[in-house]
Design a protein around this motif. Structure first.
Motif, PDB file in Angstrom:
ATOM      1  N   LEU A 259      39.660  29.926  39.096  1.00  0.00           N
ATOM      2  CA  LEU A 259      39.082  30.374  37.827  1.00  0.00           C
ATOM      3  C   LEU A 259      39.668  31.716  37.393  1.00  0.00           C
ATOM      4  O   LEU A 259      39.965  31.939  36.217  1.00  0.00           O
ATOM      5  CB  LEU A 259      37.566  30.475  37.955  1.00  0.00           C
ATOM      6  N   LEU A 260      39.829  32.648  38.338  1.00  0.00           N
ATOM      7  CA  LEU A 260      40.430  33.936  37.994  1.00  0.00           C
ATOM      8  C   LEU A 260      41.865  33.769  37.511  1.00  0.00           C
ATOM      9  O   LEU A 260      42.315  34.437  36.577  1.00  0.00           O
ATOM     10  CB  LEU A 260      40.381  34.868  39.194  1.00  0.00           C
ATOM     11  N   SER A 261      42.575  32.863  38.167  1.00  0.00           N
ATOM     12  CA  SER A 261      43.961  32.618  37.765  1.00  0.00           C
ATOM     13  C   SER A 261      44.030  32.042  36.360  1.00  0.00           C
ATOM     14  O   SER A 261      44.849  32.469  35.530  1.00  0.00           O
ATOM     15  CB  SER A 261      44.638  31.666  38.766  1.00  0.00           C
ATOM     16  N   GLU A 262      43.141  31.083  36.066  1.00  0.00           N
ATOM     17  CA  GLU A 262      43.138  30.499  34.730  1.00  0.00           C
ATOM     18  C   GLU A 262      42.734  31.531  33.680  1.00  0.00           C
ATOM     19  O   GLU A 262      43.296  31.569  32.582  1.00  0.00           O
ATOM     20  CB  GLU A 262      42.181  29.306  34.697  1.00  0.00           C
ATOM     21  N   ALA A 263      41.730  32.368  34.029  1.00  0.00           N
ATOM     22  CA  ALA A 263      41.308  33.398  33.086  1.00  0.00           C
ATOM     23  C   ALA A 263      42.425  34.404  32.833  1.00  0.00           C
ATOM     24  O   ALA A 263      42.648  34.855  31.701  1.00  0.00           O
ATOM     25  CB  ALA A 263      40.061  34.110  33.618  1.00  0.00           C
ATOM     26  N   HIS A 264      43.144  34.768  33.896  1.00  0.00           N
ATOM     27  CA  HIS A 264      44.258  35.709  33.752  1.00  0.00           C
ATOM     28  C   HIS A 264      45.345  35.125  32.861  1.00  0.00           C
ATOM     29  O   HIS A 264      45.863  35.793  31.940  1.00  0.00           O
ATOM     30  CB  HIS A 264      44.805  36.045  35.135  1.00  0.00           C
ATOM     31  N   GLU A 265      45.706  33.881  33.094  1.00  0.00           N
ATOM     32  CA  GLU A 265      46.751  33.241  32.299  1.00  0.00           C
ATOM     33  C   GLU A 265      46.307  33.071  30.838  1.00  0.00           C
ATOM     34  O   GLU A 265      47.097  33.271  29.908  1.00  0.00           O
ATOM     35  CB  GLU A 265      47.108  31.891  32.917  1.00  0.00           C
ATOM     36  N   SER A 266      45.020  32.701  30.622  1.00  0.00           N
ATOM     37  CA  SER A 266      44.525  32.543  29.257  1.00  0.00           C
ATOM     38  C   SER A 266      44.528  33.870  28.518  1.00  0.00           C
ATOM     39  O   SER A 266      44.841  33.938  27.320  1.00  0.00           O
ATOM     40  CB  SER A 266      43.106  31.965  29.273  1.00  0.00           C
ATOM     41  N   THR A 267      44.214  34.943  29.221  1.00  0.00           N
ATOM     42  CA  THR A 267      44.229  36.265  28.585  1.00  0.00           C
ATOM     43  C   THR A 267      45.636  36.654  28.172  1.00  0.00           C
ATOM     44  O   THR A 267      45.863  37.202  27.080  1.00  0.00           O
ATOM     45  CB  THR A 267      43.653  37.310  29.544  1.00  0.00           C
TER      46      THR A 267
END
Length: 409
Positions: A259-267
């Motif tokens: 989830l952190l990885s996806e949030a980082h990439e989405s940001t």
């Protein structure tokens, strides 16, 4: 109601008769003022005579408007400061030409209309007031009514009553219409013609468009600054925190790490999209380096050598700057992708209130706008500012695209 109209018409026309005589005096005054410019006196006097005529005509204009219940706007009747500015005003102000036109029309119509009113009033006064005193006239100079001498009471009544009836009929049916006709003639002489009104309206719209462009450009810069310094900075901070959090998690954190990885990439994707929005809305390079520097940066990044030349552009509204920047960028992109050119040129210049953009290349030419060569998009950008686009692209080249953008401010 009709009696009130009749009274206003009689008063208007009777005042118009001596005013037409007084207006006639302006003809020799203007002639003397013009002739005396040769000795220097008219240089000072003539503008003041013209302004006096303006005040005189404006008084008649207000009278005419009041008679026909027309709404008019006040005209300026003030001389500028300085002899040179006053003469420039005389030569450039279209209102002065209308005042001169009004002199001729008022003299030509004021005299006969006033005489008709005077004749009607005279007939009525002669019938009601003068006829009963027929006996007071000398025998050899008897009172005359309807071209007949009056020597008895029966003649006074028999001739006075028809004359009074004729005066009332003329006054009742003729004078109000005659007064309105004269008033409309006065307003027509002093009001702008339909062509002049259209030109005046175009000038007003041009001025208001310049104000809208300035406001629009200021708003674009404000939004760009808010997004760049506010929203984008916050997204950068969030991305950094998410990146730090990812580094601090163990690899076996499972779903949380994902989830952190996806949030980082989405940001990071959101930041990329935001930068793209900022560039398409109001390129930051325009705020940093101006139109000349921004165009030079576009040329430096082109796929072919581009020579840029610019004149002194003066102050250009921000919205026009942005449109010019995007037009140059789109044109250079088309040159790189489709023309097969080995070199290109960009020239920016200004002719009064028009920003001129000329982009040329030595490519194969033969631009066909029906195939979607990108010129249609350039035309749409220029049309938003009432600009013009000219394309010269014969088969075999070279190609020249000229864009004119109004930039009055």
């Amino acid at each position: 109601m009709r009696l009130r109209l009749l009274w206003h018409a009689i008063r208007y026309l009777l005042v118009g008769l001596p005013s037409a005589m007084a207006t006639l005096l302006f003809v020799p005054l203007l002639a003397l003022g013009l002739l005396s410019t040769g000795v220097g006196l008219g240089v000072v006097v003539l503008p003041r005579i013209v302004m006096g005529l303006r005040l005189w005509a404006e008084w008649h204009r207000r009278r005419a408007a009041a008679l026909v219940n027309a709404t008019i706007s006040a005209r300026q009747a003030r001389l500028r400061q300085g002899i040179r500015a006053q003469w420039r005003q005389l030569l450039d102000d279209p209102e002065i030409r209308r005042d001169l036109r009004w002199i001729v029309r008022h003299i030509a119509t004021g005299f006969p209309a006033g005489l008709v009113a005077l004749m009607v009033v005279g007939m009525a006064v002669s019938s009601v007031i003068v006829a009963p005193f027929w006996w007071a006239f000398p025998v050899d100079e008897a009172l005359t009514i309807l071209a007949f001498p009056v020597t008895t009471w029966w003649q006074a009544i028999a001739l006075g009553v028809p004359q009074l009836a004729a005066a009332l009929a003329l006054g009742w049916w003729v004078l109000p219409g005659l007064a309105r006709l004269h008033a409309r003639s006065c307003l027509a002489a002093l009001e702008p013609s339909p062509v002049e009104q259209l030109a005046q309206r175009v000038g007003e719209l041009t001025e208001s468009r310049a104000g809208v462009l300035d406001a629009h450009g200021a708003e674009l810069r404000r939004i760009e600054r808010d997004l760049h310094d506010g929203t984008q900075a916050k997204l950068v901070a969030i991305a950094m925190r998410l990146g730090v959090a990812r580094e601090m998690l163990n690899e076996d954190a499972g779903p949380l790490a994902r989830l952190l990885s996806e949030a980082h990439e989405s940001t990071e994707e959101a930041m990329t999209e935001l930068r793209q929005v900022i560039r398409t809305m109001y390129p930051p390079i325009l705020a940093d380096r101006g139109l000349k520097g921004a165009v030079s940066a576009v040329a430096a990044g082109a796929g072919v050598p581009v020579e840029v030349s610019t004149d002194d552009l003066g102050r250009v509204p921000a919205a026009v700057e942005a449109a010019a920047y995007f037009i140059v960028a789109e044109t250079i992109t088309n040159v790189t992708r489709h023309s097969g050119a080995t070199r290109a040129t960009v020239r920016l210049s200004r002719r009064r209130d028009v920003l001129l953009i000329e982009v040329g290349d030595d490519g194969r030419g033969g631009i066909d706008e029906s195939r979607g060569t990108g010129v249609a998009g350039i035309r749409k950008r220029a049309a938003a500012f009432d600009g013009r686009v000219q394309v010269h692209s014969p088969a075999g080249g070279p190609t020249t695209i000229t864009v004119e953008l109004p930039c009055a401010s």
